[in-house]
Design a protein around this motif. Structure first.
Motif, PDB file in Angstrom:
ATOM      1  N   LEU A 491      18.769  83.627 -11.592  1.00 42.22           N
ATOM      2  CA  LEU A 491      17.462  84.267 -11.733  1.00 42.22           C
ATOM      3  C   LEU A 491      16.890  84.760 -10.404  1.00 42.22           C
ATOM      4  CD1 LEU A 491      15.808  81.985 -14.441  1.00 42.22           C
ATOM      5  CD2 LEU A 491      16.781  84.275 -14.717  1.00 42.22           C
ATOM      6  N   ARG A 524      19.686  79.983 -22.493  1.00 42.17           N
ATOM      7  CA  ARG A 524      18.376  80.037 -21.833  1.00 42.17           C
ATOM      8  C   ARG A 524      18.109  81.408 -21.231  1.00 42.17           C
ATOM      9  NH1 ARG A 524      19.631  74.971 -18.190  1.00 42.17           N
ATOM     10  NH2 ARG A 524      21.463  76.288 -18.068  1.00 42.17           N
ATOM     11  N   LEU A 525      19.196  82.180 -21.048  1.00 40.93           N
ATOM     12  CA  LEU A 525      19.047  83.492 -20.407  1.00 40.93           C
ATOM     13  C   LEU A 525      19.252  84.646 -21.385  1.00 40.93           C
ATOM     14  CD1 LEU A 525      21.075  82.630 -17.181  1.00 40.93           C
ATOM     15  CD2 LEU A 525      18.611  82.551 -17.496  1.00 40.93           C
ATOM     16  N   VAL A 528      16.477  87.200 -21.534  1.00 45.50           N
ATOM     17  CA  VAL A 528      16.354  87.999 -20.308  1.00 45.50           C
ATOM     18  C   VAL A 528      17.316  89.186 -20.411  1.00 45.50           C
ATOM     19  CG1 VAL A 528      16.597  87.984 -17.795  1.00 45.50           C
ATOM     20  CG2 VAL A 528      15.778  85.935 -18.974  1.00 45.50           C
ATOM     21  N   VAL A 563      10.256  91.068 -20.167  1.00 46.52           N
ATOM     22  CA  VAL A 563      11.338  91.117 -19.176  1.00 46.52           C
ATOM     23  C   VAL A 563      11.033  92.196 -18.128  1.00 46.52           C
ATOM     24  CG1 VAL A 563      13.805  91.601 -18.844  1.00 46.52           C
ATOM     25  CG2 VAL A 563      13.065  90.132 -20.719  1.00 46.52           C
ATOM     26  N   ILE A 566       8.955  90.527 -15.739  1.00 47.50           N
ATOM     27  CA  ILE A 566       9.729  89.587 -14.903  1.00 47.50           C
ATOM     28  C   ILE A 566      10.485  90.345 -13.812  1.00 47.50           C
ATOM     29  CG2 ILE A 566      11.736  88.014 -14.946  1.00 47.50           C
ATOM     30  CD1 ILE A 566      10.717  87.052 -17.710  1.00 47.50           C
ATOM     31  N   VAL A 579      10.575  82.866 -17.380  1.00 46.68           N
ATOM     32  CA  VAL A 579      11.738  82.838 -18.284  1.00 46.68           C
ATOM     33  C   VAL A 579      11.601  81.669 -19.261  1.00 46.68           C
ATOM     34  CG1 VAL A 579      14.241  82.486 -18.385  1.00 46.68           C
ATOM     35  CG2 VAL A 579      13.269  84.076 -16.716  1.00 46.68           C
ATOM     36  N   LEU A 582       9.291  82.800 -21.866  1.00 47.99           N
ATOM     37  CA  LEU A 582       9.951  83.806 -22.712  1.00 47.99           C
ATOM     38  C   LEU A 582      10.679  83.141 -23.891  1.00 47.99           C
ATOM     39  CD1 LEU A 582      10.620  86.899 -22.623  1.00 47.99           C
ATOM     40  CD2 LEU A 582      12.714  86.302 -21.419  1.00 47.99           C
ATOM     41  N   ARG A 583      11.228  81.959 -23.635  1.00 46.30           N
ATOM     42  CA  ARG A 583      11.972  81.260 -24.696  1.00 46.30           C
ATOM     43  C   ARG A 583      11.049  80.734 -25.790  1.00 46.30           C
ATOM     44  NH1 ARG A 583      16.700  77.358 -24.109  1.00 46.30           N
ATOM     45  NH2 ARG A 583      17.118  78.321 -26.117  1.00 46.30           N
TER      46      ARG A 583
END
Ligand code: PEP
Ligand code: MG
Length: 585
Positions: A491, A524-525, A528, A563, A566, A579, A582-583
């Motif tokens: 990240l 987790r990504l 993104v 995003v 971000i 992030v 975002l989840r």
């Protein structure tokens, strides 16, 4: 006994709860005595015979490797065979017997201690961890010399369904060959005193998908046979004789994990579509054609990355040559046929760095920056042409894509394309069938490539972002070095910038872009990457359903503007927090 907790390195996720099965401690503690001069040659012979017996043992294990065992296992056994053949082990101890009159065991241990001390000085973590291999090989020879049974023999009762399911192996260290003995038994996890992220135990535990903690100093001395233990594979923590309350909590967590997995398996045939109806392609990364069934089982739409170098690795022990064009063709064809019409992306040889070839001497000071991947292939045109012909021939049996790793310069792209054309002409001349329109793509894994994308999109049919190397080279962090592992950050704003630019430029040029590095498999990504516009992911088959679940729960209309926000952030901490938020959307 009071409960206590030990800390090690988390190397394979999940929770294991069970009783400890202790393996006998290392056998390097041996009798020392001097032998009379007239018995020297007999003693030399005794050692030679023990070495020969171990060679035979390894050969048998290698021959009997189960078909579904992880690819790394065969390679590791080869490494042990190589060590055993090295004069450092096969000759120097004989000289010690002759010159110092040491008994065979003592001579061998003297030399192993000497080699181990040399390894301690090595800076490279991966190489330093290979000290364990030398000790494991030494132990095997000692066991033959002393006539002691294998440390790993398990009493027959342990094989029962009931006990085996809850058996947790605790050892000073486990050699990959010995690990095979456990493969057919449903054991719950591993704890070892030695080892790091790249130790064999760690790699094999990950590929077998078994919770493990390594580098748990003194675990084998502190844990007793049949102690109840919990391995928290996510945290690298081992709890010995847990109080019933803790045990209960972990049982609940474990049950939740099992339930989650079961639920996930129902998604196998569900198309990966976001809440607002955008279809996402999920492919699998494979190392050998035998990984294809696992890819299909996970519901992959194809193979997004076939790391062809695994066909070339670990061959120096018993098979001395690199795979021929025909042998490679058979492997590629097998993958293509098994995938039944789904595309198979075959990456050309990416050796060098942390994946050396046994048959080639690598002398680079910093192999990650050395003669690696396409650089090596362009320097070895005959070998490269043979691989290109093998890949092209496989395209007669189903859709194949050709992927070139580590490109940075436009002339490298041109040279690779010229060689692909040359391979095609050779095949035409030999009357061999292939698909003349096989798409050719580039790995975007060097920052210079991500910063000169017009050169790539003009010449190639697709791009695949290798985040593992892109992060390594952008942040100047050796991905195999645990001392800088905390700085390896997907990240980091610079990494996100290169990723999002590549995805956007590819989309604008109308060519497909996928991500095939570890980032693609980290749920987790997922959002993104979706928010950056990524529509194709490729990952280890075990990660595919978790990522699919995340996609099914994501709404692009919500994720995309977040995003974008971000991508304007420059502070690591703020990005990580955003992030996480975002989840939750
Ligand atoms: C990468 O670099 O992200 C990648 C997928 O390739 P490898 O891990 O094999 O270098
Ligand atoms: Mg790479």
């Amino acid at each position: 006994m009071a409960s206590f907790t030990l800390h090690g390195i988390p190397v394979s996720r999940g929770i294991a709860i069970g009783r400890a099965h202790l393996l006998a401690p290392a056998a390097l503690d041996v009798k020392h005595y001097l032998i009379p001069e007239e018995q020297v040659e007999a003693e030399v012979q005794r050692l030679q015979m023990a070495i020969a017996a171990v060679h035979k043992e390894l050969q048998t294990i290698w021959n009997e490797l189960p078909k579904d065992s992880p690819a790394e296992l065969g390679a590791f056994i080869d490494v042990h065979a190589l060590i055993l053949s090295d004069p450092m082990i096969s000759e120097v101890p004989l000289d010690i017997i002759r010159s110092r009159y040491y008994n065979a065991e003592w001579a061998l241990v003297t030399q192993i201690d000497e080699l181990s001390a040399q390894f301690d000085e090595i800076e490279d973590t991966y190489l330093r961890e290979r000290k364990a291999d030398i000790q494991q090989v030494g132990e095997r020879v000692l066991k033959i010399l002393t006539g002691s049974p294998s440390a790993l023999q398990i009493s027959p009762g342990d094989g029962s369904e009931e006990s085996a399911g809850r058996m947790i192996v605790v050892a000073h260290d486990i050699s990959p060959a010995d690990m095979l003995q456990f493969k057919d038994r449903a054991f719950g996890g591993f704890v070892t005193d030695l080892g790091g992220q790249n130790s064999h135990t760690a790699i094999v535990a990950r590929s077998l998908d078994i919770p493990a903690a390594v580098g748990v100093t003194n675990a084998s001395a502190l844990i007793e046979q049949d102690d109840w233990i919990i391995i928290d594979g996510d945290a690298g923590v081992v709890i010995v004789d847990p109080p019933s309350k803790v045990l209960e909590q972990y049982r609940e967590r474990q049950a939740r994990l099992v339930r989650d997995r079961k639920k996930l398996s129902k998604l196998r045939k569900t198309p990966a579509v976001t809440r607002d109806g955008t279809e996402i392609t999920l492919c699998a990364n494979i190392e050998l054609p035998d990984d294809c069934p696992a890819a299909l089982e996970a519901g992959a739409s194809g193979v997004g990355l076939f790391r062809s170098e695994f066909l070339f690795m670990g061959r120096a022990g018993y098979v001395s040559k690199l795979p021929s064009e025909d042998e490679q063709f058979e492997s590629y064809r097998k993958a293509v046929v098994t995938m039944k019409g789904r595309p198979v992306t075959i990456r050309t040889l990416d050796i060098g760095a942390d994946k050396p070839l046994d048959t080639v001497e690598h002398t680079a000071l910093n192999p990650a920056l050395g003669l690696r991947a396409i650089r090596f292939c362009l320097a070895e045109p005959q070998m490269f042409l043979a691989q290109l012909r093998a890949i092209l021939r496989a395209s007669a049996f189903g859709p194949v894509k050709l992927l070139i790793p580590m490109l940075a310069h436009s002339f490298e792209i041109d040279q690779a394309l010229v060689m692909i054309e040359q391979a095609k002409s050779q095949l035409r001349e030999a009357n061999k069938k292939f698909d003349p329109l096989v798409p050719v793509g580039a790995m975007i894994e060097i920052p210079a490539a991500a910063l000169t994308l017009p050169v790539f999109v003009k010449r190639l049919d697709f791009l695949s972002i290798g985040t593992n190397d892109l992060i390594q080279y952008t942040l100047a962090i050796d991905r195999a070095d645990h001392e800088v592992a905390h700085l390896y950050e997907p990240l980091h704003p610079a990494v996100l910038y290169l990723l999002s630019t590549t995805i956007a430029v590819g989309a604008k040029a109308g060519i497909p872009v996928s991500v095939c590095g570890e980032m693609a498999g980290d749920a987790r990504l997922t959002r993104v990457l979706l928010g950056m516009g990524l529509r194709e992911f490729s990952m280890h088959p075990t990660q595919l359903l978790t990522v699919k679940q995340e996609i099914l729960n994501s709404d692009l209309a919500v994720v995309t503007p977040q995003v974008k926000r971000i991508l304007r952030m420059m502070e690591q901490k703020t990005i990580v927090e955003a992030v996480e938020q975002l989840r939750k959307l």
